[in-house]
Write a protein that holds these residues in place. Sequence first.
Motif, PDB file in Angstrom:
ATOM      1  N   ASP A   1      16.256  50.796 -57.906  1.00 31.16           N
ATOM      2  CA  ASP A   1      15.665  49.982 -58.969  1.00 31.16           C
ATOM      3  C   ASP A   1      14.251  50.442 -59.321  1.00 31.16           C
ATOM      4  O   ASP A   1      13.772  50.185 -60.416  1.00 31.16           O
ATOM      5  CB  ASP A   1      15.629  48.507 -58.568  1.00 31.16           C
ATOM      6  N   ASP A   2      13.566  51.126 -58.384  1.00 27.75           N
ATOM      7  CA  ASP A   2      12.157  51.491 -58.570  1.00 27.75           C
ATOM      8  C   ASP A   2      11.871  52.983 -58.678  1.00 27.75           C
ATOM      9  O   ASP A   2      10.775  53.363 -59.077  1.00 27.75           O
ATOM     10  CB  ASP A   2      11.321  50.944 -57.414  1.00 27.75           C
ATOM     11  N   VAL A   3      12.809  53.841 -58.282  1.00 27.77           N
ATOM     12  CA  VAL A   3      12.543  55.282 -58.232  1.00 27.77           C
ATOM     13  C   VAL A   3      13.777  56.058 -58.698  1.00 27.77           C
ATOM     14  O   VAL A   3      14.902  55.698 -58.367  1.00 27.77           O
ATOM     15  CB  VAL A   3      12.179  55.737 -56.798  1.00 27.77           C
ATOM     16  N   ARG A   4      13.521  57.115 -59.453  1.00 28.57           N
ATOM     17  CA  ARG A   4      14.570  58.055 -59.862  1.00 28.57           C
ATOM     18  C   ARG A   4      14.122  59.465 -59.507  1.00 28.57           C
ATOM     19  O   ARG A   4      12.964  59.819 -59.741  1.00 28.57           O
ATOM     20  CB  ARG A   4      14.789  58.010 -61.370  1.00 28.57           C
ATOM     21  N   VAL A   5      15.048  60.270 -58.997  1.00 31.10           N
ATOM     22  CA  VAL A   5      14.771  61.683 -58.721  1.00 31.10           C
ATOM     23  C   VAL A   5      15.844  62.494 -59.443  1.00 31.10           C
ATOM     24  O   VAL A   5      17.041  62.269 -59.241  1.00 31.10           O
ATOM     25  CB  VAL A   5      14.779  61.979 -57.210  1.00 31.10           C
ATOM     26  N   THR A   6      15.395  63.428 -60.274  1.00 33.38           N
ATOM     27  CA  THR A   6      16.304  64.199 -61.111  1.00 33.38           C
ATOM     28  C   THR A   6      15.958  65.678 -61.028  1.00 33.38           C
ATOM     29  O   THR A   6      14.783  66.048 -61.016  1.00 33.38           O
ATOM     30  CB  THR A   6      16.183  63.736 -62.585  1.00 33.38           C
TER      31      THR A   6
END
Length: 107
Positions: free
Chosen positions: A16-21
Amino acid sequence: MVELKVTVFERLFSTDDVRVTHMVLAPGDEVPWHFHQHVRDTFYAMRGPVTIFTRDPEGEAILHAGETFQTRIRQPHRVVNTSDREVSVLLIQGVGEYDIQPLPISR
């Protein structure tokens, strides 16, 4: 919605708080001008050079392998591969609710 012009856009991790792409940009590929209301973008160049343009203030960061750059919340930015080979970037977005706000192409 922002239309990405990238070769690879692979989500590796998301909460909900972090995305890694993981992004791979071919020569001329780009993520057009945009900003985020609630999160920062942190770019880690795995294979460079990759160029990040910013507004407010106007700036340009050229990242080579192993280098990082972080935008501020609400800072307009654009990511471009101006080189003649593919580049690879790890994009970390957070901490906070994800959003993306497109900007006009002008400037």
